[in-house]
Design a protein around this motif. Structure first.
Motif, mmCIF file in Angstrom:
data_model
loop_
_atom_site.group_PDB
_atom_site.id
_atom_site.type_symbol
_atom_site.label_atom_id
_atom_site.label_comp_id
_atom_site.label_asym_id
_atom_site.label_seq_id
_atom_site.Cartn_x
_atom_site.Cartn_y
_atom_site.Cartn_z
ATOM 1 N N GLU B 219 0.844 -1.207 0.000
ATOM 2 C CA GLU B 219 0.000 0.000 0.000
ATOM 3 C C GLU B 219 0.877 1.254 0.000
ATOM 4 O O GLU B 219 0.579 2.230 -0.691
ATOM 5 N N ILE B 220 1.948 1.205 0.774
ATOM 6 C CA ILE B 220 2.874 2.349 0.791
ATOM 7 C C ILE B 220 3.436 2.562 -0.615
ATOM 8 O O ILE B 220 3.569 3.694 -1.092
ATOM 9 N N ALA B 221 3.746 1.439 -1.273
ATOM 10 C CA ALA B 221 4.308 1.519 -2.621
ATOM 11 C C ALA B 221 3.388 2.302 -3.552
ATOM 12 O O ALA B 221 3.846 3.079 -4.393
ATOM 13 N N LYS B 222 2.083 2.110 -3.383
ATOM 14 C CA LYS B 222 1.114 2.832 -4.224
ATOM 15 C C LYS B 222 1.141 4.330 -3.924
ATOM 16 O O LYS B 222 0.936 5.152 -4.814
ATOM 17 N N VAL B 223 1.377 4.660 -2.667
ATOM 18 C CA VAL B 223 1.356 6.077 -2.282
ATOM 19 C C VAL B 223 2.628 6.794 -2.739
ATOM 20 O O VAL B 223 2.567 7.908 -3.256
ATOM 21 N N VAL B 224 3.760 6.120 -2.550
ATOM 22 C CA VAL B 224 5.026 6.807 -2.859
ATOM 23 C C VAL B 224 5.518 6.531 -4.284
ATOM 24 O O VAL B 224 6.535 7.091 -4.704
ATOM 25 N N GLY B 225 4.823 5.652 -4.990
ATOM 26 C CA GLY B 225 5.186 5.399 -6.385
ATOM 27 C C GLY B 225 6.423 4.550 -6.569
ATOM 28 O O GLY B 225 7.200 4.750 -7.509
ATOM 29 N N LYS B 226 6.659 3.631 -5.655
ATOM 30 C CA LYS B 226 7.774 2.683 -5.806
ATOM 31 C C LYS B 226 7.211 1.270 -5.880
ATOM 32 O O LYS B 226 6.003 1.064 -5.683
ATOM 33 N N SER B 227 8.095 0.311 -6.089
ATOM 34 C CA SER B 227 7.622 -1.072 -6.105
ATOM 35 C C SER B 227 7.504 -1.572 -4.660
ATOM 36 O O SER B 227 8.241 -1.115 -3.779
ATOM 37 N N PRO B 228 6.579 -2.512 -4.414
ATOM 38 C CA PRO B 228 6.437 -3.049 -3.050
ATOM 39 C C PRO B 228 7.741 -3.633 -2.514
ATOM 40 O O PRO B 228 8.070 -3.463 -1.337
ATOM 41 N N ALA B 229 8.480 -4.310 -3.390
ATOM 42 C CA ALA B 229 9.736 -4.920 -2.945
ATOM 43 C C ALA B 229 10.724 -3.841 -2.501
ATOM 44 O O ALA B 229 11.411 -3.986 -1.478
ATOM 45 N N ALA B 230 10.761 -2.759 -3.277
ATOM 46 C CA ALA B 230 11.685 -1.672 -2.941
ATOM 47 C C ALA B 230 11.307 -1.039 -1.601
ATOM 48 O O ALA B 230 12.171 -0.782 -0.753
ATOM 49 N N VAL B 231 10.023 -0.840 -1.412
ATOM 50 C CA VAL B 231 9.564 -0.233 -0.151
ATOM 51 C C VAL B 231 9.898 -1.133 1.021
ATOM 52 O O VAL B 231 10.387 -0.673 2.060
ATOM 53 N N LYS B 232 9.670 -2.412 0.853
ATOM 54 C CA LYS B 232 9.932 -3.345 1.944
ATOM 55 C C LYS B 232 11.419 -3.349 2.298
ATOM 56 O O LYS B 232 11.793 -3.354 3.475
ATOM 57 N N LYS B 233 12.233 -3.327 1.263
ATOM 58 C CA LYS B 233 13.686 -3.325 1.487
ATOM 59 C C LYS B 233 14.106 -2.035 2.192
ATOM 60 O O LYS B 233 14.884 -2.059 3.145
ATOM 61 N N GLN B 234 13.561 -0.928 1.717
ATOM 62 C CA GLN B 234 13.908 0.363 2.334
ATOM 63 C C GLN B 234 13.487 0.414 3.798
ATOM 64 O O GLN B 234 14.232 0.890 4.656
ATOM 65 N N LEU B 235 12.291 -0.092 4.057
ATOM 66 C CA LEU B 235 11.800 -0.087 5.443
ATOM 67 C C LEU B 235 12.668 -0.976 6.336
ATOM 68 O O LEU B 235 12.999 -0.601 7.465
#
Lengths: 411, 249
Positions: B219-235
């Protein structure tokens, strides 16, 4: 601060099995910090609603504008446009027919009728099977169905709101129980309608899809229903199977048969399309226990007047002085018979969100137990429970709840 | 489960007739969880979502906001109804208002600003709802897209930046613990806050969306415009860095 199991559940993506305590502590701190701000005054639906209503009104106004535009066209110009549109439709229809004939497409052959689609029947059959075998369906209904005591109708009627299939029906002194299926959209429409208020009892009952009328013109109110929407993934099905309980307590005398007429409810179908008429056996097996006990809890008196036991339901008629129970009414929480305690789960009481729908019972009325305990003799002990509405909140603490226990003998 | 509280439908049926529709959604959510048995009303431990001190309406909308497909389907039904019925939108409002408020509290300077922005988010969401299609983006993520844009626009318009150093007082959790424990807690939060101040705006946004808005990585990925995998890795990386710094002290 969240308990550990909740924290792990909330942040399952961050806290894996191999996460250390330090990470868990950090996540806990972040969760606490980010969710600390309390709801400020003025942040409420009540405050937001006027703004939304304004938006709604603006939308309506905007929608109204294009509808006015055609009136500005001259009659001649409008007529030309209409003629062009009709001509286009005729051409498209002819082309489509020619194409279907050429390609051998057969799904619009004239000898087929929509309401006898084989796939629909299969879907309905599966839904009925599920509904009657589902563990949430009262055991007595399952037993009555298995032992052939329901009258099989298997009546299909094509209506303006889709096919209505009446599979079977059973009638006794508490209920006329109907098993039927309808389009999911029709059922959803019915439950989304404002409830019907019965002025003589102040009860507000959800609008049923089907109206059941006796031969003397008496409309039986629906007390409860249970639905099945098909196998997982749920809600993909277009049909819904319904087990509906219509209140038969007003039926006078000891009839051996009941002539019933079924139609769509007026709110579902303004023309109240008729589904059919049929005569079914009326099962007169009924035990009435006059209890007339009054119990007081936290100063609130509740009287259990009588219990009516039939194969479809055990109905506890109670009466109380006006209690401010927030419109919820007393709920049975426990029934023990001859020392054996029964889980309150089969008590739909009148409604819940588990597939049971039904009317509210405000302060007086009855509560029900829809399971198969009707033939059990001995000392019955039933406990009713109610939360107390303090004007703003429905209190759930035990200390605030009223509990009434009644004991009586069924022979 | 919240929906285990009997009396639910008839409360709606009597007092809020138009809310019969959400009951369908509750039913659906319940089906999603595959639980048909319901606990005794006397057993409060099983009614964890029903809290004293909350109105019935508040309790009703406090359903867990899971991300299972089935729940999305159920919520979608509610969203579809809300497109034509403001009263149904009220259920969505109550369900998400505190998530939105918590998130915007990290972006706004004062409680009042966060509150006003929150109301604007729902106003905009309601206005845009007929155009919303669930395909591709869950309703909650869509709501936070609006919240994020609105917060950004608001501060751009006012030529102000969020002053994070003003926030700690507002965001310290209230506690009923003893003074000594309270002091330790306070110090820990102060330290954590200092660490958050050192993060980039993007990283703070990630944390706010995860912890305040309670969005999943996808869901964060949709808000910030990144891929879910990228967001998860960043988090994950971000939390590792924070963890080491937090426990150094």
């Amino acid at each position: 601060m969240k308990p550990e199991h909740k924290l792990t559940a909330c942040y399952a993506d961050l806290l894996t099995g191999s996460s250390d305590d330090a990470l868990e502590k950090l996540v806990q701190e972040l969760d606490t910090m980010y969710t600390a701000p309390e709801r400020p005054a003025g942040l409420s639906w009540t405050a937001a609603k006027p703004g939304l209503e304004l938006v709604s009104q603006q939308k309506l106004d905007a929608e109204a504008y294009p509808r006015i535009r055609p009136l500005r066209l001259g009659a001649k110009q409008g007529g030309k446009k209409a003629l062009l549109a009709v001509a286009a439709i005729v051409v498209m229809t002819l082309l489509s027919a020619a194409l279907l004939r050429t390609t051998g497409a057969s799904w619009f052959r004239q000898n087929q009728t929509a309401h006898t689609s084989p796939s629909l029947s299969t879907e309905d059959a599966l839904l009925f099977q599920q509904l009657l075998q589902n563990k949430g369906t009262p055991a007595n209904i399952q037993q009555l169905a298995q032992s052939g005591q329901f009258t099989d109708l298997n009546l299909t009627k094509a209506t303006g709101v889709g096919n209505v299939v009446i599979q079977k029906v059973y009638a006794d002194a508490n209920n006329v129980v109907l098993v039927y299926s309808v389009d999911r959209s029709t059922w959803e429409k019915a439950i989304s309608l404002p409830c019907d208020t019965f002025h003589h009892t102040s009860q507000c009952r959800p609008v049923p899809v089907l109206t059941v009328t006796t031969s003397d013109g008496h409309v039986l109110p629906e007390n409860a229903e249970r639905v099945d929407m098909g196998p997982e993934p749920v809600y993909k099905n277009q049909r819904v199977a319904v087990l509906a309980y219509y209140d038969a307590s007003s039926i006078q005398g000891q009839p051996t048969q009941l002539k019933l007429s079924l139609s769509l409810s007026k709110k579902v179908s303004p023309s109240q399309e008729k589904i059919g008429e049929f005569t079914v056996p009326f099962h007169g097996d009924k035990t009435v226990i006059a209890v007339n006990q009054t119990v007081t809890s936290h100063g609130d008196a509740l009287t259990l007047e009588q219990v009516v036991i039939t194969p479809t339901e055990i109905r506890f008629y109670n009466k109380s002085a006006p209690l401010d129970l927030g419109g919820v009414g007393p709920t049975p929480v426990n029934l023990s018979i001859a020392g054996k305690s029964y889980d309150p789960r089969p008590f739909p009481a009148s409604t819940d969100a588990y597939g049971w729908f039904g009317p509210s019972l405000r302060n007086s009325g009855f509560v029900s137990f829809y399971d198969s305990l009707h033939s059990q003799a001995g000392i019955w002990r039933v406990t009713l429970w109610a939360r107390v509405w303090n004007g703003t909140h429905l209190l759930i603490q035990k200390s605030h709840a009223d509990t009434w226990t009644f004991t009586f003998t069924v022979s | 489960m919240l929906a285990s509280e009997r009396g639910l439908t008839f409360f709606f049926a009597e007092s809020l007739p138009r809310y019969n529709v959400p009951v369908l959604a509750f039913l659906r959510l319940e089906e999603c969880h595959g639980q048909r048995s319901f606990p005794s009303p006397n057993d409060n431990s099983k009614n964890e979502h029903f809290s004293e001190g909350k109105t019935l309406m508040e309790n009703l909308v406090a359903l867990p906001t899971g991300i299972a497909h089935c729940e999305e389907d159920a919520e979608q039904a509610l969203v579809e109804q809300a497109k034509t019925d403001a009263a149904v939108f009220g259920v969505l409002y109550e369900r998400y208002v505190m998530y939105v408020y918590h998130y915007l509290r990290t972006r706004a300077e004062t409680d009042e600003d966060a509150r006003d922005l929150t109301q604007q988010v729902f106003l905009q969401a309601f206005d845009a709802l007929p155009k919303y299609r669930a395909r591709g983006i869950p309703f909650k993520a869509w709501l936070f897209q609006i919240a994020s844009h609105l917060a950004t626009d608001s501060y751009r318009h006012r030529r102000k930046q969020v002053t994070w150093d003003l926030l700690p007082e507002a965001m310290y959790a209230l506690s009923e613990q003893n003074p000594e424990t309270l002091l330790i807690e306070h110090e820990a939060q102060e330290h954590l806050w200092q660490l958050l101040l050192g993060l980039t705006a993007y990283n703070r946004e990630l944390l706010a969306l995860r912890f305040a808005a309670q969005l999943s990585s996808s869901e964060i990925a949709k808000v910030v415009g990144k891929s879910p995998a990228a967001v998860k890795k960043q988090l994950t990386r971000l939390l590792q860095t924070l963890k080491e710094a937090f426990h150094e002290a």
